[in-house]
Structures are given as structure tokens and as C-alpha cells.
Design a protein around this motif. Sequence first.
Motif, PDB file in Angstrom:
ATOM      1  N   GLN A   2      -5.331  -4.412 -14.695  1.00 15.36           N
ATOM      2  CA  GLN A   2      -5.565  -3.121 -13.502  1.00 15.36           C
ATOM      3  C   GLN A   2      -6.165  -1.987 -14.336  1.00 15.36           C
ATOM      4  O   GLN A   2      -7.136  -1.558 -13.566  1.00 15.36           O
ATOM      5  N   SER A   3      -5.924  -1.898 -15.433  1.00  7.88           N
ATOM      6  CA  SER A   3      -6.739  -0.752 -16.240  1.00  7.88           C
ATOM      7  C   SER A   3      -8.309  -0.978 -16.161  1.00  7.88           C
ATOM      8  O   SER A   3      -9.091  -0.010 -16.068  1.00  7.88           O
ATOM      9  N   GLU A   4      -8.581  -2.314 -16.582  1.00  5.64           N
ATOM     10  CA  GLU A   4     -10.029  -2.486 -16.538  1.00  5.64           C
ATOM     11  C   GLU A   4     -10.725  -2.453 -15.286  1.00  5.64           C
ATOM     12  O   GLU A   4     -11.929  -1.921 -14.982  1.00  5.64           O
ATOM     13  N   GLU A   5     -10.124  -2.906 -14.187  1.00  5.62           N
ATOM     14  CA  GLU A   5     -10.349  -2.620 -12.850  1.00  5.62           C
ATOM     15  C   GLU A   5     -10.773  -1.404 -12.218  1.00  5.62           C
ATOM     16  O   GLU A   5     -11.644  -0.986 -11.721  1.00  5.62           O
ATOM     17  N   PHE A   6      -9.637  -0.413 -12.706  1.00  6.73           N
ATOM     18  CA  PHE A   6      -9.885   0.992 -12.806  1.00  6.73           C
ATOM     19  C   PHE A   6     -11.021   1.426 -13.228  1.00  6.73           C
ATOM     20  O   PHE A   6     -11.972   2.567 -12.705  1.00  6.73           O
ATOM     21  N   THR A   7     -11.370   1.145 -14.567  1.00  4.86           N
ATOM     22  CA  THR A   7     -12.470   1.506 -15.178  1.00  4.86           C
ATOM     23  C   THR A   7     -13.668   1.267 -14.677  1.00  4.86           C
ATOM     24  O   THR A   7     -14.636   2.062 -14.688  1.00  4.86           O
ATOM     25  N   VAL A  40     -16.624   4.036 -23.167  1.00  2.00           N
ATOM     26  CA  VAL A  40     -16.356   3.047 -22.157  1.00  2.00           C
ATOM     27  C   VAL A  40     -17.277   1.771 -22.465  1.00  2.00           C
ATOM     28  O   VAL A  40     -16.799   0.512 -22.503  1.00  2.00           O
ATOM     29  N   LYS A  43     -16.040   0.090 -25.768  1.00  2.00           N
ATOM     30  CA  LYS A  43     -14.887  -0.773 -25.584  1.00  2.00           C
ATOM     31  C   LYS A  43     -15.142  -1.883 -24.697  1.00  2.00           C
ATOM     32  O   LYS A  43     -14.429  -3.032 -24.771  1.00  2.00           O
ATOM     33  N   HIS A  44     -16.083  -1.920 -23.936  1.00  2.00           N
ATOM     34  CA  HIS A  44     -16.370  -3.039 -22.995  1.00  2.00           C
ATOM     35  C   HIS A  44     -17.809  -3.608 -22.934  1.00  2.00           C
ATOM     36  O   HIS A  44     -18.589  -4.068 -22.358  1.00  2.00           O
TER      37      HIS A  44
END
Length: 157
Positions: A2-7, A40, A43-44
Amino acid sequence: GQSEEFTMYAIGSLYGLTYFVKKTKITLVRLGGIKTILSVAKKHKDNYMARSYAVGLLCNISNMDDNETKEEVATDACTDLVLETMKRWPDEICTQKAGCYYFENISTVDNIKAKLRAKGICSMLGNVIDNFIDSNDDKKKDACNKAQDTFDKYRKQ
């Protein structure tokens, strides 16, 4: 999760807002947004969408008349992010085109041309041109033309 989706949602939304609303760019820079974009992206680093949005955001921010902002967005960390992303995903038209616009926008920053030539910008732009030059696709032709325009700004005169 969920955190990645929000990002992804947040960075994508910021990309759209900075494209259309100048005040969003100004506010983002004032709030330290460039560091956040870099964070960001780091991190990704294997996520194409995160990296592509980061390049798009840097491109949008670099398209301001304010020289101080252009210098902030032309740091080694920013240029390295854009170069790495363009090299890693050479077939992604939107990323290539945004990267070319970014490099064209920051070409007026003091000493940036020599610095980026040393990092291989000309060969990378040559690869973009080679990759898209024979295409019948209008978007690829646009990316090729933008790469050529940008190359002309960076090559030694």
C-alpha cells in the motif's frame, strides 16, 4: 504494498500538477521537493514508473525562468538520476523526451555542459537519436528531434 502504491500515486500527481501549474513547481522547490524526488527515485531505483515520474518532475521544475532553481535542479545528483534513468530504459519514449527537455532546460547553468560531456551526455543523446531515428511513430520522431536539438546544445562547438 500500500505504501508503494501511495508513493506512485503521489509522485504521479505531482508530475501532473507541476506540468500544468507553475505555483506547484515553486512550492515544491521551496518545500525541499528536489531532495524528496531524489529520495523516492533512489528508494525505487528498479521501478520504471517512479524513475520516470522523477525525471518528469525534474524536467518540469527545470522549465522555470529562475536561475537559482535551475541550479538546484542541475546538481550532480539530479543529472545523474536523469542520465541513469535514460540509459536504463532507452526504449521508453516519455522518459527519453523528458530527459532531453531537462538537459536542454539546464544547458544555461554555468559549467554544466563540460560537466555533462564528461559524464557521456553526447553519446547517450546519440543513442536516443539512433534508437528512434528510423521510426514511423510520431512520438518517437519527436523524441529523436528533441535529442538532436539537445545534442546540438552540448556538443563542442
